[in-house]
Design a protein around this motif. Sequence first.
Motif, PDB file in Angstrom:
ATOM      1  N   LYS A  77       7.607  -1.004  -1.154  1.00 45.37           N
ATOM      2  CA  LYS A  77       8.206  -1.574   0.063  1.00 45.37           C
ATOM      3  C   LYS A  77       9.017  -2.827  -0.224  1.00 45.37           C
ATOM      4  CE  LYS A  77       4.544   0.202   3.069  1.00 45.37           C
ATOM      5  NZ  LYS A  77       3.399  -0.160   3.962  1.00 45.37           N
ATOM      6  N   VAL A  78       8.699  -3.522  -1.331  1.00 46.23           N
ATOM      7  CA  VAL A  78       9.466  -4.726  -1.679  1.00 46.23           C
ATOM      8  C   VAL A  78      10.446  -4.444  -2.817  1.00 46.23           C
ATOM      9  CG1 VAL A  78       7.686  -6.285  -0.862  1.00 46.23           C
ATOM     10  CG2 VAL A  78       7.633  -5.541  -3.248  1.00 46.23           C
ATOM     11  N   ASP A 179       0.092  -5.276   1.775  1.00 42.09           N
ATOM     12  CA  ASP A 179       1.386  -5.561   2.414  1.00 42.09           C
ATOM     13  C   ASP A 179       1.498  -7.047   2.746  1.00 42.09           C
ATOM     14  OD1 ASP A 179       2.263  -2.945   2.283  1.00 42.09           O
ATOM     15  OD2 ASP A 179       1.644  -2.439   4.328  1.00 42.09           O
ATOM     16  N   LEU A 182       2.192  -9.279  -0.245  1.00 42.41           N
ATOM     17  CA  LEU A 182       3.554  -9.174  -0.764  1.00 42.41           C
ATOM     18  C   LEU A 182       4.617  -9.542   0.264  1.00 42.41           C
ATOM     19  CD1 LEU A 182       3.108  -5.873  -2.800  1.00 42.41           C
ATOM     20  CD2 LEU A 182       3.720  -8.114  -3.759  1.00 42.41           C
ATOM     21  N   GLN A 183       4.193 -10.028   1.412  1.00 43.98           N
ATOM     22  CA  GLN A 183       5.190 -10.384   2.432  1.00 43.98           C
ATOM     23  C   GLN A 183       6.098 -11.510   1.916  1.00 43.98           C
ATOM     24  OE1 GLN A 183       4.448 -12.352   6.474  1.00 43.98           O
ATOM     25  NE2 GLN A 183       4.611 -10.200   7.016  1.00 43.98           N
ATOM     26  N   ASP A 184       7.385 -11.356   2.170  1.00 42.64           N
ATOM     27  CA  ASP A 184       8.426 -12.311   1.747  1.00 42.64           C
ATOM     28  C   ASP A 184       8.619 -12.348   0.225  1.00 42.64           C
ATOM     29  OD1 ASP A 184       8.952 -13.174   4.405  1.00 42.64           O
ATOM     30  OD2 ASP A 184       7.188 -14.464   4.306  1.00 42.64           O
ATOM     31  N   PHE A 185       8.096 -11.353  -0.486  1.00 39.39           N
ATOM     32  CA  PHE A 185       8.340 -11.250  -1.929  1.00 39.39           C
ATOM     33  C   PHE A 185       9.834 -11.060  -2.177  1.00 39.39           C
ATOM     34  CE2 PHE A 185       8.953  -8.705  -5.748  1.00 39.39           C
ATOM     35  CZ  PHE A 185       8.134  -9.341  -6.669  1.00 39.39           C
TER      36      PHE A 185
END
Length: 201
Positions: A77-78, A179, A182-185
């Motif tokens: 997703k990232v 999730d 890893l937010q804002d990765f």
Amino acid sequence: MKKIPLDLAKYAQAALFFIAITLSGCASTRLIDTQVSSFTPHTVAAGASYRFERLPSQQADPAQAQLEALAQQALAKVGLKQADKAPLSVQVTAVQRQESNPYQNGMNIGIGLGWVFGNGSVSIGNRGALFPGLDTQPSYWRQVSLIMRDASQTVVFESHATHEGIWRDSTAILSAMLDAALQDFPHPPAGVRRVNIEIPR
């Protein structure tokens, strides 16, 4: 059989209606509130490839493959891609424990109507809880960690996410926590922050 006064009956009906609306209002989704702390000593290139690296204690753990499958989805997703010989390595760990302490979250609601809704229980009059055992249901504490290293084994990204709640389905919860981690990765804000992830109920 003693009749319930009409006014009291109306209040009781209104109370039950309120409870039904409250319980059904979030029937489709649930909120996983996670405390996240991330560290980015070095920049990870967008679209980089990675491979999973296991600790010796994880080699024979059958749950590790499932955890890595969840991490692979979150990493995709990232924009990161899994490859067997990638220079970037990812180590993912999860810790879970169950606590059987009485569930005390919530608040008492009642206006002299003979019913109480809150603190994990719903009661009417002196007949006890409508849902026995709800006020003593277990709580689950979980933590997931992601550590990325480059080819020289230098840590380039580190993130930890913790959550405590009543949900026992670990797969869905751990997926949401990954999730959140890893937010804002690859440029998450510094310090501890709260990340809310909505998932189906």
